[in-house]
Write a protein that holds these residues in place. Structure first.
Motif, mmCIF file in Angstrom:
data_model
loop_
_atom_site.group_PDB
_atom_site.id
_atom_site.type_symbol
_atom_site.label_atom_id
_atom_site.label_comp_id
_atom_site.label_asym_id
_atom_site.label_seq_id
_atom_site.Cartn_x
_atom_site.Cartn_y
_atom_site.Cartn_z
ATOM 1 N N GLN A 1 0.983 -0.943 0.038
ATOM 2 C CA GLN A 1 -0.364 0.413 0.091
ATOM 3 C C GLN A 1 1.348 0.994 0.002
ATOM 4 O OE1 GLN A 1 -1.723 -0.486 3.816
ATOM 5 N NE2 GLN A 1 -3.460 -2.695 3.220
ATOM 6 N N HIS B 1 1.360 5.196 0.445
ATOM 7 C CA HIS B 1 0.354 7.194 0.277
ATOM 8 C C HIS B 1 1.874 7.794 0.361
ATOM 9 C CE1 HIS B 1 -1.762 4.489 3.041
ATOM 10 N NE2 HIS B 1 -0.789 3.122 3.102
ATOM 11 N N THR B 2 1.145 9.028 0.202
ATOM 12 C CA THR B 2 1.620 10.446 0.398
ATOM 13 C C THR B 2 1.369 11.600 1.672
ATOM 14 O OG1 THR B 2 -0.076 10.959 -0.943
ATOM 15 C CG2 THR B 2 1.415 9.907 -2.054
ATOM 16 N N SER C 1 1.482 8.131 -5.637
ATOM 17 C CA SER C 1 1.528 6.523 -4.216
ATOM 18 C C SER C 1 0.723 5.409 -4.985
ATOM 19 C CB SER C 1 0.038 6.885 -3.029
ATOM 20 O OG SER C 1 -1.202 7.181 -3.952
ATOM 21 N N PHE D 1 -3.004 5.383 -1.658
ATOM 22 C CA PHE D 1 -4.438 5.563 -1.356
ATOM 23 C C PHE D 1 -4.162 7.267 -1.143
ATOM 24 C CE2 PHE D 1 -4.330 1.026 0.519
ATOM 25 C CZ PHE D 1 -5.577 1.424 0.415
ATOM 26 N N GLU E 1 -3.160 10.620 -0.071
ATOM 27 C CA GLU E 1 -2.985 11.031 0.775
ATOM 28 C C GLU E 1 -4.177 10.559 2.242
ATOM 29 O OE1 GLU E 1 -5.550 13.963 -1.665
ATOM 30 O OE2 GLU E 1 -3.603 13.548 -1.794
ATOM 31 N N THR E 2 -5.357 9.942 1.394
ATOM 32 C CA THR E 2 -6.083 9.680 2.568
ATOM 33 C C THR E 2 -6.366 8.670 3.471
ATOM 34 O OG1 THR E 2 -6.160 7.651 1.710
ATOM 35 C CG2 THR E 2 -7.500 9.860 0.558
ATOM 36 N N ARG E 3 -4.862 7.758 4.068
ATOM 37 C CA ARG E 3 -4.565 7.377 5.319
ATOM 38 C C ARG E 3 -3.505 7.986 6.184
ATOM 39 N NH1 ARG E 3 -6.617 1.702 3.910
ATOM 40 N NH2 ARG E 3 -9.017 2.142 2.843
ATOM 41 N N ASN F 1 4.181 10.705 6.124
ATOM 42 C CA ASN F 1 2.957 10.451 6.141
ATOM 43 C C ASN F 1 3.177 9.776 4.371
ATOM 44 O OD1 ASN F 1 0.528 10.230 7.600
ATOM 45 N ND2 ASN F 1 0.837 12.242 7.591
ATOM 46 N N ARG F 2 4.697 9.859 3.670
ATOM 47 C CA ARG F 2 4.684 9.441 2.280
ATOM 48 C C ARG F 2 5.897 8.435 2.443
ATOM 49 N NH1 ARG F 2 6.792 14.562 2.663
ATOM 50 N NH2 ARG F 2 8.875 14.058 3.060
#
Length: 130
Positions: free
Chosen positions: A12, A14-15, A32, A59, A61-63, A77-78
């Protein structure tokens, strides 16, 4: 190590919440997803990990794990997470369903579980599965 563990593997990406729009990535969604795909390709090197066990998702920036208000938070978050989905053992599932039936019979009945042998089955029409 992943090849020795049972279960499906989810990679998964992420950004942070800083929007991206470049010639390479049109959005944080693409960034992401690309991060996750890059990790998947690295894991497939050597032909040890079975690709059929792997799913890749992005995902954007949603999580977030942390606040995007600080440099440190955005850095957290990245990321790419590797999740091994092993599910519940049948004994644990049976015990959980028995508890649910006692604690919340209305919710239990709303699940419309059918008892077919050892494992409950959800009654779904093929058109409901995507």
């Amino acid at each position: 190590m992943l090849a020795t563990k049972k279960g499906a593997i989810s990679i998964q990406g992420h950004t942070d919440n800083n929007p991206i729009k470049t010639t390479r990535f049109r959005s944080n969604w693409e960034l992401s997803t690309s991060r996750a795909v890059s990790v998947a390709h690295a894991l497939f090197e050597g032909n040890i990990l079975n690709p059929r066990r792997v799913e890749v998702s992005g995902f954007a920036e949603t999580r977030p794990l942390s606040s995007n208000d600080t440099v440190e938070g955005r850095a957290k978050n990245r990321r790419v997470e590797i999740v091994i989905q092993q599910g519940l053992g049948s004994d644990m599932m049976k015990a959980g369903l028995r508890d649910l039936k006692l604690q919340d019979p209305v919710l239990f009945e709303s699940l419309q579980l059918e008892n077919t042998g050892d494992a409950p089955v959800f009654d779904m029409d093929r058109s409901e599965i995507f």
